[in-house]
Design a protein around this motif. Structure first.
Motif, PDB file in Angstrom:
ATOM      1  N   ARG A   1       4.898   7.317  -0.497  1.00 31.90           N
ATOM      2  CA  ARG A   1       5.345   6.613   0.703  1.00 31.90           C
ATOM      3  C   ARG A   1       4.746   5.210   0.788  1.00 31.90           C
ATOM      4  O   ARG A   1       3.595   5.000   0.430  1.00 31.90           O
ATOM      5  CB  ARG A   1       4.954   7.396   1.947  1.00 31.90           C
ATOM      6  N   LEU A   2       5.544   4.291   1.311  1.00 34.68           N
ATOM      7  CA  LEU A   2       5.052   2.959   1.638  1.00 34.68           C
ATOM      8  C   LEU A   2       4.273   3.094   2.937  1.00 34.68           C
ATOM      9  O   LEU A   2       4.804   3.572   3.935  1.00 34.68           O
ATOM     10  CB  LEU A   2       6.212   1.978   1.790  1.00 34.68           C
TER      11      LEU A   2
ATOM     12  N   SER B   1      13.574   4.320   0.191  1.00 36.88           N
ATOM     13  CA  SER B   1      14.615   5.058   0.890  1.00 36.88           C
ATOM     14  C   SER B   1      14.016   5.812   2.067  1.00 36.88           C
ATOM     15  O   SER B   1      12.826   6.142   2.061  1.00 36.88           O
ATOM     16  CB  SER B   1      15.260   6.053  -0.086  1.00 36.88           C
ATOM     17  N   LYS B   2      14.846   6.126   3.050  1.00 33.35           N
ATOM     18  CA  LYS B   2      14.433   6.986   4.154  1.00 33.35           C
ATOM     19  C   LYS B   2      14.603   8.456   3.784  1.00 33.35           C
ATOM     20  O   LYS B   2      14.186   9.336   4.517  1.00 33.35           O
ATOM     21  CB  LYS B   2      15.243   6.667   5.411  1.00 33.35           C
ATOM     22  N   HIS B   3      15.231   8.739   2.642  1.00 34.96           N
ATOM     23  CA  HIS B   3      15.506  10.107   2.196  1.00 34.96           C
ATOM     24  C   HIS B   3      14.319  10.642   1.394  1.00 34.96           C
ATOM     25  O   HIS B   3      14.405  10.852   0.187  1.00 34.96           O
ATOM     26  CB  HIS B   3      16.792  10.153   1.375  1.00 34.96           C
TER      27      HIS B   3
ATOM     28  N   LEU C   1       9.530   4.797   4.818  1.00 32.71           N
ATOM     29  CA  LEU C   1      10.188   4.679   3.517  1.00 32.71           C
ATOM     30  C   LEU C   1       9.358   5.284   2.399  1.00 32.71           C
ATOM     31  O   LEU C   1       8.123   5.275   2.448  1.00 32.71           O
ATOM     32  CB  LEU C   1      10.465   3.208   3.213  1.00 32.71           C
ATOM     33  N   CYS C   2      10.045   5.777   1.381  1.00 32.71           N
ATOM     34  CA  CYS C   2       9.364   6.321   0.214  1.00 32.71           C
ATOM     35  C   CYS C   2      10.097   5.882  -1.056  1.00 32.71           C
ATOM     36  O   CYS C   2      11.250   5.448  -1.022  1.00 32.71           O
ATOM     37  CB  CYS C   2       9.271   7.834   0.288  1.00 32.71           C
TER      38      CYS C   2
ATOM     39  N   GLN D   1       0.836  -1.191   0.000  1.00 33.85           N
ATOM     40  CA  GLN D   1       0.000   0.000   0.000  1.00 33.85           C
ATOM     41  C   GLN D   1       0.876   1.248   0.000  1.00 33.85           C
ATOM     42  O   GLN D   1       1.887   1.303   0.691  1.00 33.85           O
ATOM     43  CB  GLN D   1      -0.930   0.003   1.205  1.00 33.85           C
ATOM     44  N   TRP D   2       0.422   2.246  -0.773  1.00 38.24           N
ATOM     45  CA  TRP D   2       1.182   3.471  -0.977  1.00 38.24           C
ATOM     46  C   TRP D   2       0.316   4.677  -0.637  1.00 38.24           C
ATOM     47  O   TRP D   2      -0.898   4.618  -0.736  1.00 38.24           O
ATOM     48  CB  TRP D   2       1.630   3.570  -2.434  1.00 38.24           C
ATOM     49  N   SER D   3       0.970   5.788  -0.306  1.00 34.59           N
ATOM     50  CA  SER D   3       0.247   7.039  -0.098  1.00 34.59           C
ATOM     51  C   SER D   3       1.030   8.178  -0.717  1.00 34.59           C
ATOM     52  O   SER D   3       2.256   8.128  -0.821  1.00 34.59           O
ATOM     53  CB  SER D   3       0.014   7.304   1.390  1.00 34.59           C
ATOM     54  N   SER D   4       0.286   9.190  -1.143  1.00 37.05           N
ATOM     55  CA  SER D   4       0.902  10.387  -1.709  1.00 37.05           C
ATOM     56  C   SER D   4       0.005  11.568  -1.388  1.00 37.05           C
ATOM     57  O   SER D   4      -1.222  11.438  -1.364  1.00 37.05           O
ATOM     58  CB  SER D   4       1.059  10.245  -3.225  1.00 37.05           C
ATOM     59  N   GLU D   5       0.621  12.705  -1.161  1.00 38.15           N
ATOM     60  CA  GLU D   5      -0.147  13.919  -0.877  1.00 38.15           C
ATOM     61  C   GLU D   5      -0.355  14.744  -2.141  1.00 38.15           C
ATOM     62  O   GLU D   5      -0.790  15.883  -2.061  1.00 38.15           O
ATOM     63  CB  GLU D   5       0.542  14.728   0.209  1.00 38.15           C
ATOM     64  N   GLY D   6      -0.039  14.199  -3.311  1.00 43.41           N
ATOM     65  CA  GLY D   6      -0.272  14.905  -4.562  1.00 43.41           C
ATOM     66  C   GLY D   6       1.015  15.217  -5.298  1.00 43.41           C
ATOM     67  O   GLY D   6       2.107  14.798  -4.901  1.00 43.41           O
TER      68      GLY D   6
END
Length: 132
Positions: free
Chosen positions: A40-41, A60-62, A46-47, A29-34
């Motif tokens: 992000r996972l 990555s954590k970056h 992580l992203c 599952q993933w998320s994004s604010e646009g």
């Protein structure tokens, strides 16, 4: 994250943090604010990050780096891209030799793109709210 050409979804290979395509019933599952934000996972720090042209997309954590900022860059809304640091876009792409998701120079993202002789569907990805 859904890949319309194959009907598969992005999964995380836990052994090396690379993304692969697989069955949508056992998905990550993933998320994004646009546009312009990290992908992000879910339930982790992580992203998604682009490592470079032709290289596998990784986690990555970056999440504040330029290579972790993703946006839709085509009229279709199906090209998810980040910057390579040289004013070029790198899009997510299904690797033709494996189930890995890599990043490559975006193709067919505007009407004046001479590379539009290529089929862009391997670069089509959608963030969808559900996949079953």
């Amino acid at each position: 994250m859904f890949h319309p050409l194959t009907g598969k979804c992005a999964h995380v290979n836990k052994s090396n943090n690379e993304l692969v395509l697989g069955d949508c019933k056992s998905h990550s599952q993933w998320s994004s604010e646009g546009n312009g934000s990290p992908i992000r996972l879910m339930d982790s720090a992580l992203c998604l990050k682009a490592e470079g042209e032709g290289l596998p997309a990784t986690l990555s954590k970056h999440c504040l780096s330029q290579q972790s900022s993703w946006r839709s860059v085509s009229k279709t809304g199906l090209h998810l891209a980040t910057s390579d640091g040289n004013r070029s876009h790198l899009c997510l792409e299904m690797d033709s030799d494996s189930s890995k998701i890599v990043t490559r120079k975006c193709i067919c993202i505007d009407d004046y793109d001479s590379s539009c002789l290529d089929n862009p569907q391997s670069q089509w990805f959608q963030l969808i709210s559900t996949n079953v």
